[in-house]
Scaffold this active site. Structure first.
Site, PDB file in Angstrom:
ATOM      1  CD  GLU A 136     -14.761   1.935 -96.686  1.00 53.34           C
ATOM      2  OE1 GLU A 136     -15.541   1.568 -96.131  1.00 53.34           O
ATOM      3  OE2 GLU A 136     -14.314   3.302 -96.419  1.00 53.34           O
ATOM      4  CG  ASP A 192     -16.940   8.088 -95.936  1.00 55.17           C
ATOM      5  OD1 ASP A 192     -18.385   8.056 -95.809  1.00 55.17           O
ATOM      6  OD2 ASP A 192     -16.406   7.539 -95.288  1.00 55.17           O
ATOM      7  CE  LYS A 194     -20.466   6.256 -98.472  1.00 54.91           C
ATOM      8  NZ  LYS A 194     -19.755   5.812 -97.258  1.00 54.91           N
ATOM      9  NE  ARG A 204     -17.650   3.580 -89.206  1.00 54.67           N
ATOM     10  CZ  ARG A 204     -16.216   3.760 -88.690  1.00 54.67           C
ATOM     11  NH1 ARG A 204     -16.109   4.276 -87.570  1.00 54.67           N
ATOM     12  NH2 ARG A 204     -15.251   3.378 -89.526  1.00 54.67           N
ATOM     13  CD  GLU A 224     -18.827   6.895 -90.462  1.00 56.93           C
ATOM     14  OE1 GLU A 224     -19.626   6.630 -91.478  1.00 56.93           O
ATOM     15  OE2 GLU A 224     -17.473   6.229 -90.754  1.00 56.93           O
ATOM     16  CD1 TRP A 268      -6.390   5.679 -94.322  1.00 57.74           C
ATOM     17  CD2 TRP A 268      -8.491   4.958 -95.127  1.00 57.74           C
ATOM     18  NE1 TRP A 268      -6.628   4.043 -93.875  1.00 57.74           N
ATOM     19  CE2 TRP A 268      -7.641   3.770 -94.401  1.00 57.74           C
ATOM     20  CE3 TRP A 268      -9.573   4.673 -95.681  1.00 57.74           C
ATOM     21  CZ2 TRP A 268      -8.404   2.497 -94.157  1.00 57.74           C
ATOM     22  CZ3 TRP A 268     -10.348   3.336 -95.552  1.00 57.74           C
ATOM     23  CH2 TRP A 268      -9.734   2.352 -94.563  1.00 57.74           C
ATOM     24  CE  LYS A 315     -17.857  -0.653 -98.258  1.00 55.31           C
ATOM     25  NZ  LYS A 315     -17.662  -0.443 -96.853  1.00 55.31           N
TER      26      LYS A 315
HETATM   27  O1  GCW Z   1     -17.876   6.132 -94.018  1.00 55.02           O
HETATM   28  C1  GCW Z   1     -17.441   4.841 -94.118  1.00 55.02           C
HETATM   29  C2  GCW Z   1     -17.616   3.956 -92.819  1.00 55.02           C
HETATM   30  C3  GCW Z   1     -17.387   2.681 -93.108  1.00 55.02           C
HETATM   31  C4  GCW Z   1     -18.659   2.251 -93.921  1.00 55.02           C
HETATM   32  C5  GCW Z   1     -18.094   2.770 -95.251  1.00 55.02           C
HETATM   33  C6  GCW Z   1     -19.402   2.465 -96.221  1.00 55.02           C
HETATM   34  C7  GCW Z   1     -20.075   0.220 -93.891  1.00 55.02           C
HETATM   35  O2  GCW Z   1     -16.867   4.395 -91.912  1.00 55.02           O
HETATM   36  O3  GCW Z   1     -17.944   2.165 -91.556  1.00 55.02           O
HETATM   37  O4  GCW Z   1     -18.723   1.097 -94.282  1.00 55.02           O
HETATM   38  O5  GCW Z   1     -18.042   4.276 -95.136  1.00 55.02           O
HETATM   39  O6  GCW Z   1     -20.151   3.557 -96.592  1.00 55.02           O
HETATM   40  O7  GCW Z   1     -19.464   1.512 -96.751  1.00 55.02           O
END
Ligand code: GCW
Length: 844
Positions: A313, A392, A387, A190, A420, A571, A309
């Site tokens: 994902e 996201d 976040k 990103r 992003e 998702w 992390k």
């Molecule tokens: O927003 C998503 C992104 C991923 C990212 C993930 C995260 C680094 O599409 O690319 O991975 O979040 O924040 O871990």
């Protein structure tokens, strides 16, 4: 003079003329452009000939060298850099302790006692002693000296008077970090501003000049930590033979007071540590983390800590062994604790294989569901990095409910500076305006009636936590202007300023940035501020109003429009639009229960359709298209109108920017104009795709008759074609009329005979700029070549879609009835010089 200082000044000398002659964007807001008029006269009066540094740390030397550099740029004068208190007027830079020793009578600790000035604070103060005037930059530590020096220079650059200055500032929170998602091979997840400044080919880059310069930009904002590798971490970063690579980067950042932070992989004890497990409750695993931390701290004693992390994902985590996030965080944190390191454990944990058919499933619930029961179970050096919103980084989200749910756990907010979902490097979107709404949002989390905004919660002020704060995902790269375009630098500037002081307004931040970056001409300032401050709403208007989230290709490049991409997959970014209505029912009464994760005072507002703000309506409720909003419009009409307003607003930015031509340096003028013109075209692509999609889904026409009717638009597939072949575009709404024409020959032409009235027109050619080749286009009116261009933008797609759809606008063309307008396309590489339509718009 210590040799480090000479080196620093030498560098400053070299880079000074560059800053003056070429506006590449490299110097960002630290241009130190020559002052003029009253500001120059005032500064010349108050700036003495000497800057005395009483401190001998490398960071102190950076502060002194920066003052020399800044004054030279702005005043054209080279101050004398000295190491002790001179018997003449001077700027004096020293810690409170050093100043007390050199000038016991100055009593700088009053009214703010030395003990009460927290780490990294500074005090700027004019002191008159023995008939001399000293401008003092004092601080409890060297970082504070640096931050105070940058603040002093900022004041001068903004034309503020220094005489009689008396001001103390302390950072709002202890954590002011950035995360870079850089991979060791030099790519950036990103990232939209070029390749990594840190890594290339699996190692630290040979030349780390850019790293030091980045450290300087960060330091100018008070940022003191930077993670240098992707949170999707390569375990290799913890292998002993890799440490020297990290140490080199740490060395480049150290003079700017920026500590390196590492992203680590939870599976490391097994993948690189030689163990057969990474179970956090196993002694051997704890011992492995401890020895890994000891090793890294012996190479980099000032490492800030780790970011992790896990269970997200596809990353491994404690769930492999049925353990909790607290087990995982604590085992790593305990290894860092003896070294004073922090573990930033990401709250971004969710299941990306959720069953979309189950209307009770909800990704937005995930952060709270995963963490709130663990409140109080985390060690003191663990910080949950959350976040801003529950999904996201979408264009509009409510504040994450987790901010209000942790009382005995440290937290930090994660904001995404890299754009992003926000138009990447191609769209102007000033994010501090959006962040402010979250930071100021009252979570009603305290036990009293005083407000508990997100900023206070993450800083640890509400529940008296010792650490907490702000993390920005930045992804600056090797591009000359760091971000891939000039305007996005304002987002890094704004992140840093808010991390230092979240009480600053978005307007103040925009204005500071504009004046530091483009100068203080009032027309320039007003125009750019206005564009920046409206840009988030504008972008929201054409990409996802009313809490729909960003209607982009969420399983692909996160850039172009794809309304359905969020649906019928695991998702969980669902908006549930169908033929009757739209929005996610997240109520406690009938929906997913997400709203129940907020404290009652917030939940009450969100739960009630009458009280819920329109901006979040579709994020929180499912409603029929005919539902009437607070502003009196139906949802469907609002969707249509906002898209037209958004696209028009960007056209307005183009016109406003064009008026600045005589006032902005040539290169940046041209580059920003190019960006805005492109964005204006792209906003129309979004407008048309989204409005047509909703018109089709809802079966309700636009009351203003715009959707589906485009005056002056001629579909390429209907023109007289030579060698061009008609193609169906797979997402029908990605091309006007669902079709385009593509050229499989050496050259192809599409011709239209103009039949309208004589006059001056703007011609718009909508074509497809893929990233698998460079086609060339020529536009003729009759026998005259009017324009030619190459399809050479770097857009993230190889397909004919809304991402590649691009507009060429040619204004001032005289047309007569019967004129032949011909576009000639010459394919290049795999790109087939495709065309969508030609539009003929009468000149205003
Ligand atoms: O927003 C998503 C992104 C991923 C990212 C993930 C995260 C680094 O599409 O690319 O991975 O979040 O924040 O871990």
């Amino acid at each position: 003079m210590p040799s480090k200082l000479i080196a620093a000044l030498g560098l400053a000398c070299l880079s000074w003329p560059i800053a003056l002659t070429a506006e590449t964007g490299y110097d960002a807001w630290l241009r130190y452009a020559p002052l003029e008029g009253a500001a120059l006269a005032q500064a010349r009066q108050s700036i003495p000939a000497v800057v005395a540094l009483l401190d001998d740390s490398p960071v102190g030397h950076s502060a002194q060298a920066e003052i020399v550099r800044g004054i030279r740029g702005m005043l054209g004068r080279t101050m004398r850099a000295e190491g002790s208190l001179p018997t003449e007027n001077a700027i004096v830079v020293g810690t409170l302790e050093e100043i007390r020793r050199a000038a016991p009578g100055w009593r700088l600790e009053i009214p703010v006692g030395a003990a009460s000035l927290p780490a990294n604070s500074y005090r700027l103060r004019t002191v008159t002693a023995n008939g001399r005037v000293y401008t003092v930059v004092a601080a409890p530590d060297a970082r504070g000296l640096l931050y105070g020096s940058f603040a002093l220079l900022r004041k001068i650059a903004l034309g503020q008077a220094l005489a009689g200055v008396d001001e103390s500032q302390s950072p709002y929170a202890s954590i002011r970090w950035v995360n870079q998602w850089d991979n060791l091979d030099g790519s950036i997840e990103r990232g939209y501003g070029g390749r990594s400044i840190f890594w290339e080919g699996g190692k630290a880059r040979e030349d780390l000049t850019r790293v030091a310069d980045y450290g300087r930009l960060l330091a100018s904002l008070g940022i003191d930590g930077c993670s240098i590798n992707n949170v999707n971490a390569n375990p290799k970063v913890l292998s002993p033979d890799f440490l020297p690579q990290i140490a080199r980067i740490a060395e480049a950042l150290r003079p700017w007071g920026v500590r390196v932070v590492l992203a680590v992989d939870f599976g490391s004890p097994k993948s690189i540590g030689g163990l057969d497990t990474f179970d956090p409750l196993e002694e051997r695993v704890a011992a492995w983390w401890k020895s890994a931390a000891d090793a890294i701290y012996s190479a980099i004693p000032d490492l800030g800590g780790f970011v992790l992390k896990a269970d997200s994902e596809g990353r491994v985590g404690p769930s492999t062994y049925g353990r909790t996030h607290a087990d995982a965080a604590n085992v790593v944190a305990r290894a860092l604790a003896p070294h004073g390191g922090l573990l930033l454990y990401r709250g971004f944990v969710y299941d990306h294989h959720m069953d979309w058919r189950n209307l009770k499933n909800d990704r937005a619930r995930a952060a709270y569901d995963n963490f709130h029961d663990l409140d109080g179970k985390f060690d003191d050096n663990v910080v949950i990095q959350i976040k801003n919103g529950p999904i996201d980084f979408q264009v509009r989200e409510p504040a994450s409910p987790l901010f209000g749910a942790l009382e005995k756990t440290n937290q930090a907010i994660e904001l995404q500076v890299t754009q992003e979902y926000m138009g990447q490097a191609h769209h102007l979107v000033f994010l501090p305006a959006m962040w402010k709404e979250t930071l100021d949002f009252d979570m009603h989390a305290g036990n009293s009636t005083s407000p508990t905004p997100v900023k206070a919660l993450v800083a640890g002020r509400v529940f008296h936590r010792t650490v907490g704060g702000f993390v920005g995902v930045v992804n600056a790269g090797l591009d000359e202007n760091w971000m891939g375009n000039h305007m996005s630098q304002a987002n890094l500037y704004g992140f840093g300023r808010l991390a230092w002081d979240p009480d600053l307004s978005a307007a103040r931040i925009a204005d500071e940035w504009t004046r530091l970056t483009f100068g203080s001409d009032p027309t320039v300032d007003k125009t750019i501020d206005q564009m920046q401050l409206t840009s988030w709403r504008t972008y929201e208007n054409y990409t996802g109003p009313l809490g729909l989230q960003t209607l982009t290709d969420i399983t692909g490049n996160h850039y172009g429009v794809n309304v359905e991409a969020s649906e019928r997959n695991g998702w969980g970014q669902w908006h549930r639009a169908d033929d009757k209505g739209v929005g996610m029912d997240r109520t406690a009464a009938t929906g997913t229960g997400y709203i129940g994760q907020y404290r009652p005072a917030v939940a009450r507002v969100f739960e009630s359709m009458a009280a819920c703000p329109d901006d979040l309506l579709l994020f929180l409720h499912h409603v029929p298209y005919t539902h009437v909003l607070h502003d009196g419009k139906t949802v469907i009409q609002y969707i249509y109108d906002s898209h037209y307003e958004g696209a028009e607003a960007v056209e307005g930015y183009v016109r406003a920017w064009q008026r600045l031509k005589p006032l902005v340096d040539e290169r940046r003028y041209r580059e920003v104009l190019d960006q805005l013109e492109y964005q204006a075209g792209q906003a129309e692509v979004w407008r048309d795709a989204v409005t047509n999609w909703f018109a089709r889904a809802s079966g309700i026409a636009d009351a203003k008759g715009r959707v589906g009717h485009y005056a002056g638009r001629f579909e390429a597939e209907r023109l007289a074609l030579e060698r061009y072949a008609v193609r169906d575009v797979t997402l029908a709404e990605d091309a006007s009329g669902g079709q385009a024409v593509a050229c499989a020959a050496a050259t192809c032409t599409a011709t239209l005979r103009y039949q309208g009235p004589s006059g001056w027109y703007t011609l718009r050619v909508e074509y497809f700029d893929q990233n698998d080749g460079v086609s060339h286009y020529r536009l003729w009116v009759g026998k005259q070549l009017i324009d030619e261009w190459a399809a050479d933008r770097k857009l993230p797609t190889r397909r004919l879609d809304s991402t590649s759809s691009t507009r060429r606008q040619i204004s001032g063309v005289a047309l007569r009835p019967g004129d032949e307008i011909r576009v000639e396309g010459v394919p290049g590489g795999a790109e087939q010089a495709a065309l969508d339509y030609i539009e003929i718009v009468p000149e205003r």
